[in-house]
Design a protein around this motif. Structure first.
Motif, PDB file in Angstrom:
ATOM      1  N   ILE A  28       5.798  30.920   0.630  1.00 12.72           N
ATOM      2  CA  ILE A  28       7.163  30.989   1.127  1.00 12.72           C
ATOM      3  C   ILE A  28       7.453  29.794   2.007  1.00 12.72           C
ATOM      4  O   ILE A  28       8.495  29.185   1.909  1.00 12.72           O
ATOM      5  CB  ILE A  28       7.395  32.299   1.884  1.00 12.72           C
ATOM      6  CG1 ILE A  28       7.309  33.432   0.888  1.00 12.72           C
ATOM      7  CG2 ILE A  28       8.721  32.281   2.601  1.00 12.72           C
ATOM      8  CD1 ILE A  28       7.387  34.779   1.476  1.00 12.72           C
ATOM      9  N   MET A  29       6.548  29.442   2.882  1.00  9.52           N
ATOM     10  CA  MET A  29       6.742  28.267   3.726  1.00  9.52           C
ATOM     11  C   MET A  29       5.399  27.720   4.180  1.00  9.52           C
ATOM     12  O   MET A  29       4.367  28.352   3.989  1.00  9.52           O
ATOM     13  CB  MET A  29       7.631  28.581   4.921  1.00  9.52           C
ATOM     14  CG  MET A  29       7.003  29.436   5.983  1.00  9.52           C
ATOM     15  SD  MET A  29       8.036  29.492   7.471  1.00  9.52           S
ATOM     16  CE  MET A  29       6.818  29.030   8.670  1.00  9.52           C
ATOM     17  N   ASP A  63      15.049  20.657   5.379  1.00 11.94           N
ATOM     18  CA  ASP A  63      14.036  21.623   4.944  1.00 11.94           C
ATOM     19  C   ASP A  63      12.992  21.926   6.001  1.00 11.94           C
ATOM     20  O   ASP A  63      11.996  22.589   5.738  1.00 11.94           O
ATOM     21  CB  ASP A  63      13.372  21.154   3.655  1.00 11.94           C
ATOM     22  CG  ASP A  63      14.333  21.221   2.471  1.00 11.94           C
ATOM     23  OD1 ASP A  63      15.278  22.040   2.516  1.00 11.94           O
ATOM     24  OD2 ASP A  63      14.144  20.473   1.504  1.00 11.94           O
ATOM     25  N   ASN A  64      13.223  21.450   7.227  1.00  7.02           N
ATOM     26  CA  ASN A  64      12.405  21.862   8.360  1.00  7.02           C
ATOM     27  C   ASN A  64      13.049  23.126   8.909  1.00  7.02           C
ATOM     28  O   ASN A  64      14.239  23.137   9.239  1.00  7.02           O
ATOM     29  CB  ASN A  64      12.367  20.778   9.444  1.00  7.02           C
ATOM     30  CG  ASN A  64      11.705  21.291  10.703  1.00  7.02           C
ATOM     31  OD1 ASN A  64      12.360  21.863  11.558  1.00  7.02           O
ATOM     32  ND2 ASN A  64      10.410  21.107  10.789  1.00  7.02           N
ATOM     33  N   LEU A  65      12.306  24.204   8.987  1.00  7.66           N
ATOM     34  CA  LEU A  65      12.842  25.485   9.440  1.00  7.66           C
ATOM     35  C   LEU A  65      12.808  25.619  10.953  1.00  7.66           C
ATOM     36  O   LEU A  65      13.668  26.246  11.543  1.00  7.66           O
ATOM     37  CB  LEU A  65      12.066  26.631   8.782  1.00  7.66           C
ATOM     38  CG  LEU A  65      12.055  26.585   7.247  1.00  7.66           C
ATOM     39  CD1 LEU A  65      11.127  27.649   6.695  1.00  7.66           C
ATOM     40  CD2 LEU A  65      13.458  26.713   6.696  1.00  7.66           C
ATOM     41  N   PHE A  66      11.800  25.039  11.577  1.00  7.30           N
ATOM     42  CA  PHE A  66      11.729  24.990  13.037  1.00  7.30           C
ATOM     43  C   PHE A  66      10.727  23.936  13.463  1.00  7.30           C
ATOM     44  O   PHE A  66       9.781  23.617  12.746  1.00  7.30           O
ATOM     45  CB  PHE A  66      11.381  26.353  13.660  1.00  7.30           C
ATOM     46  CG  PHE A  66      10.086  26.950  13.172  1.00  7.30           C
ATOM     47  CD1 PHE A  66       8.884  26.659  13.791  1.00  7.30           C
ATOM     48  CD2 PHE A  66      10.076  27.826  12.103  1.00  7.30           C
ATOM     49  CE1 PHE A  66       7.693  27.215  13.348  1.00  7.30           C
ATOM     50  CE2 PHE A  66       8.887  28.386  11.648  1.00  7.30           C
ATOM     51  CZ  PHE A  66       7.694  28.078  12.270  1.00  7.30           C
ATOM     52  N   GLU A  81       5.586  24.230  13.977  1.00  3.55           N
ATOM     53  CA  GLU A  81       6.460  23.672  12.949  1.00  3.55           C
ATOM     54  C   GLU A  81       6.501  24.597  11.743  1.00  3.55           C
ATOM     55  O   GLU A  81       5.495  25.202  11.387  1.00  3.55           O
ATOM     56  CB  GLU A  81       5.933  22.313  12.490  1.00  3.55           C
ATOM     57  CG  GLU A  81       5.652  21.347  13.622  1.00  3.55           C
ATOM     58  CD  GLU A  81       4.932  20.091  13.170  1.00  3.55           C
ATOM     59  OE1 GLU A  81       5.241  19.563  12.075  1.00  3.55           O
ATOM     60  OE2 GLU A  81       4.050  19.619  13.915  1.00  3.55           O
ATOM     61  N   GLY A  82       7.647  24.669  11.100  1.00  2.00           N
ATOM     62  CA  GLY A  82       7.790  25.429   9.868  1.00  2.00           C
ATOM     63  C   GLY A  82       8.587  24.612   8.862  1.00  2.00           C
ATOM     64  O   GLY A  82       9.612  24.015   9.208  1.00  2.00           O
ATOM     65  N   TYR A  83       8.101  24.582   7.633  1.00  2.00           N
ATOM     66  CA  TYR A  83       8.743  23.804   6.577  1.00  2.00           C
ATOM     67  C   TYR A  83       8.987  24.681   5.362  1.00  2.00           C
ATOM     68  O   TYR A  83       8.182  25.552   5.042  1.00  2.00           O
ATOM     69  CB  TYR A  83       7.876  22.599   6.185  1.00  2.00           C
ATOM     70  CG  TYR A  83       7.682  21.653   7.343  1.00  2.00           C
ATOM     71  CD1 TYR A  83       8.602  20.647   7.601  1.00  2.00           C
ATOM     72  CD2 TYR A  83       6.611  21.806   8.216  1.00  2.00           C
ATOM     73  CE1 TYR A  83       8.446  19.803   8.691  1.00  2.00           C
ATOM     74  CE2 TYR A  83       6.449  20.967   9.306  1.00  2.00           C
ATOM     75  CZ  TYR A  83       7.377  19.965   9.539  1.00  2.00           C
ATOM     76  OH  TYR A  83       7.230  19.142  10.620  1.00  2.00           O
TER      77      TYR A  83
END
Length: 125
Positions: A28-29, A63-66, A81-83
């Motif tokens: 998913i990520m 596309d960086n989620l956080f 970090e979340g991608y």
């Protein structure tokens, strides 16, 4: 799970315990934890530079989620970090802001950052 992204067909990252078949859905990520040690007396300069990078990543990488900066102890910082996917993380490391601020921060670091890259297995619903 730590992924180094050198895996071959049928694996996610380089972890053969995570098959990409019908029994298990795809990733998913991608999650990243970067632990950074900063030289004594350089904390404020590091924080100011890092805040610029955080802002640039959050504004410019769709596309960086956080991308968040935390302080663990007086000289230890953690970036969570979340991608969206592997390509988004690869893109992140090639951006102008990553190169610019990464190079500028080098003088504040006390050693090489410890970076853990992980494949998400259970989504937030």
């Amino acid at each position: 799970l730590v992924a180094h992204w050198s895996g071959g067909p049928g694996v996610v990252g380089s972890n053969p315990a995570v098959p990409t078949n019908n029994k298990l859905r795809s990733i998913i990520m991608i999650g990243v934890i970067a632990t950074i040690s900063v030289k004594k007396g350089k904390e404020i300069e590091f924080q100011e530079m890092m805040k610029k990078l955080v802002n640039a990543v959050n504004l410019d990488e769709a596309d960086n989620l956080f991308y968040r900066l935390y302080k663990k102890s007086p000289f230890i910082y953690v970036v969570l970090e979340g991608y969206k996917n592997r390509e988004a993380l690869e893109y992140h490391t090639k951006t102008d802001h990553y190169k610019k601020y990464g190079k500028a921060m080098a003088e504040f670091l006390d050693g090489k950052p410890e970076v853990t890259i992980m494949d998400e297995l259970a989504p937030n619903k």
